[in-house]
Design an enzyme around this catalytic site. Structure first.
Site, PDB file in Angstrom:
ATOM      1  N   ASP A 444     -16.426  -6.251 -33.006  1.00 27.65           N
ATOM      2  CA  ASP A 444     -15.421  -5.447 -33.694  1.00 27.65           C
ATOM      3  C   ASP A 444     -16.063  -4.103 -34.036  1.00 27.65           C
ATOM      4  O   ASP A 444     -17.001  -4.042 -34.836  1.00 27.65           O
ATOM      5  CB  ASP A 444     -14.964  -6.176 -34.962  1.00 27.65           C
ATOM      6  CG  ASP A 444     -13.806  -5.492 -35.662  1.00 27.65           C
ATOM      7  OD1 ASP A 444     -13.602  -4.282 -35.442  1.00 27.65           O
ATOM      8  OD2 ASP A 444     -13.116  -6.164 -36.460  1.00 27.65           O
ATOM      9  N   HIS A 445     -15.545  -3.037 -33.446  1.00 32.01           N
ATOM     10  CA  HIS A 445     -16.162  -1.723 -33.628  1.00 32.01           C
ATOM     11  C   HIS A 445     -15.992  -1.196 -35.050  1.00 32.01           C
ATOM     12  O   HIS A 445     -16.619  -0.192 -35.422  1.00 32.01           O
ATOM     13  CB  HIS A 445     -15.571  -0.720 -32.627  1.00 32.01           C
ATOM     14  CG  HIS A 445     -16.602   0.141 -31.983  1.00 32.01           C
ATOM     15  ND1 HIS A 445     -17.587   0.780 -32.701  1.00 32.01           N
ATOM     16  CD2 HIS A 445     -16.816   0.466 -30.676  1.00 32.01           C
ATOM     17  CE1 HIS A 445     -18.356   1.474 -31.871  1.00 32.01           C
ATOM     18  NE2 HIS A 445     -17.911   1.298 -30.638  1.00 32.01           N
ATOM     19  N   ARG A 446     -15.183  -1.869 -35.858  1.00 35.92           N
ATOM     20  CA  ARG A 446     -15.033  -1.445 -37.250  1.00 35.92           C
ATOM     21  C   ARG A 446     -16.225  -1.852 -38.110  1.00 35.92           C
ATOM     22  O   ARG A 446     -16.512  -1.211 -39.121  1.00 35.92           O
ATOM     23  CB  ARG A 446     -13.754  -2.044 -37.846  1.00 35.92           C
ATOM     24  CG  ARG A 446     -12.463  -1.560 -37.212  1.00 35.92           C
ATOM     25  CD  ARG A 446     -11.279  -2.333 -37.764  1.00 35.92           C
ATOM     26  NE  ARG A 446     -11.351  -3.753 -37.451  1.00 35.92           N
ATOM     27  CZ  ARG A 446     -10.449  -4.654 -37.837  1.00 35.92           C
ATOM     28  NH1 ARG A 446      -9.386  -4.258 -38.540  1.00 35.92           N
ATOM     29  NH2 ARG A 446     -10.571  -5.925 -37.505  1.00 35.92           N
TER      30      ARG A 446
END
Length: 474
Positions: A444-446
């Site tokens: 998850d790039h968050r």
């Protein structure tokens, strides 16, 4: 005086609101003991047996096999008390028996009659019962009259009518396969199972359905929908002039429906990215061989990979996180509950190894084996299928090299492992044949940037190539 008590479908936990009746374990008129399993149901998490908190005579059942009931709906009624005996009048399991059972319950409440106290706690714990588990009673089936012998050459629905019913059950891998055959009018006794010892698999039933369709026989119907002929529309359904495409229709419900919803939500909500690397697993395979040659319990490869994962998460804890969308916060978790993908006859499930970071390779091997066996038998509880913080997906068992895994929502990452195969590799400056594996990480790039994800994956690859690297973290 015997009193009729109503047992409702209990809250099975983990936010589940409904369940599908797979198989009734008791008949109307049968005597049941406290905490005896009475029905097998399938939820979006698992297939479980539900124990009844009352002991007495079953007077009515609510719901047919294959139907869905919401939590809190009546499941069955039980007559308890001194006059509840197996020789009493047997109630019809249909609507009449249900209404009569409800009437008796209402009458008892209106007259203020004291309800008999059940011996169990009354809190149904799926898979555990409500008290000390008693010895399971032998099922008493009502005597059914022998069917009349059919005329020679007679047939029903285009299928031969059996003239004799062999004794004993047909070996079928799961109740779901038996239900698929029943709903599509497939005679299991006419099939030859392709499983061990002639066990009938889902693929055998589906092959029989395709063969019947190709012969111009009965078209497979949608499970749970009665066959009303080609011109009879379903009740309550809009009539469409467009013909429905042929083929086998499988409803997205139960485990498959839950998986579909979760994967769709993951793709919809998580901005994921994937990175991958090839690694030389020769030394890891040698280390495993040496460990298993020592005479102790055998260590599985997936357990070693799991041990590497937990060590990598200790160095890169950002990947052991979840995103609180309402608070707009990244929640970094302090325990590693490691999920692993397991393919079963009921579909893909992800059992969870609790506190994987606190287990050694031997403990991980034992827990993986236990959960895998439970998954294939359909005995996993909802608690064993939820709460994961990171997932390990060993798709190499399917003979593929690489993949881009879909994150198991609401987790933040998944490590994929391909097959380990001999390949040309430059080792110590020379070309050699080495055991090579492809590792992929979807994250998850968050929760992190590519540098953190790349560092995690590179550390995993280093441990695979040189297992001694792992010793520095122990």
């Amino acid at each position: 005086m015997a009193q009729v008590l109503e047992f409702k479908l209990p809250d099975l936990g983990e936010g589940l609101t409904e369940a599908e009746i797979v198989r009734w374990l008791v008949e109307v008129g049968e005597v049941v003991a406290v905490d005896q399993p009475v029905v097998e149901v399938e939820t979006a998490k698992a297939m479980v047996e539900v124990p009844c908190p009352y002991g007495g005579v079953v007077t009515a059942r609510f719901g047919e096999e294959g139907s869905e009931l919401p939590v809190g709906a009546p499941l069955l009624t039980v007559a308890v008390g001194e006059q509840a005996a197996p020789g009493g009048p047997e109630r019809d399991p249909g609507t009449g028996g249900a209404e009569a059972a409800r009437a008796e319950t209402t009458k008892a409440a209106a007259t203020g009659a004291e309800q008999p106290k059940a011996e169990g706690s009354g809190n149904v714990l799926v898979g555990y019962g409500t008290s000390e588990a008693p010895a399971r009673r032998r099922r008493v089936r009502p005597v059914r009259p022998e069917p009349a012998a059919p005329q020679a050459g007679a047939a029903a629905n285009g299928r031969p009518v059996r003239t004799a019913e062999p004794e004993g059950p047909v070996p079928v891998i799961s109740p779901l396969v038996r239900r698929l055959a029943r709903q599509n009018d497939v005679d299991l006794r006419e099939l030859t199972g392709s499983g061990p010892d002639g066990l009938i698999l889902r693929a055998d039933v589906e092959y029989a359905l395709r063969a019947a369709t190709a012969r111009g026989g009965r078209t497979a119907v949608q499970p749970g929908v009665a066959d009303q002929g080609p011109s009879a529309p379903r009740a309550g359904s809009p009539v469409s002039s467009a013909p429905r495409p042929g083929g086998i229709r499988t409803p997205l419900k139960g485990v498959r429906g839950a998986v579909a919803d979760k994967l769709s939500r993951s793709r919809r909500e998580i901005p994921d990215a994937t990175c991958w690397v090839d690694a030389d697993a020769t030394e890891l395979m040698r280390a495993r061989t040496a460990m298993n040659a020592s005479g102790g319990p055998r260590i599985s490869l997936v357990a070693l990979l799991a041990r590497i994962c937990t060590a990598a998460l200790a160095r890169f804890p950002e990947l052991n996180s979840t995103v609180d969308t309402q608070a707009r916060e990244v929640v970094q978790l302090d325990h590693v509950h490691l999920g692993f993908a397991a393919q079963t006859d009921r579909g893909l499930v992800v059992p969870v190894v609790r506190d994987a970071h606190a287990r050694d390779a031997e403990g991980l091997t034992a827990e993986f084996a236990r959960l895998t066996e439970a998954a294939r038998a359909g005995r996993l509880t909802p608690g064993e299928l939820t709460g994961g913080t990171f997932t390990l997906n060993n798709y190499g068992v399917f003979g593929v090299d690489g993949s881009t895994p879909i994150i198991n929502h609401p987790e933040a990452a998944m490590l994929g492992v391909g097959r380990i195969v001999p390949k040309p590799w430059v080792y110590e400056g020379e070309l050699a044949v080495r055991q090579v594996v492809q590792l992929s990480l979807t994250f998850d790039h968050r929760v992190c940037d590519g540098g953190t994800a790349g560092g995690f994956l590179r550390y995993v690859a280093d441990c695979v190539e040189q297992p001694a690297v792992l010793l520095r973290t122990l």
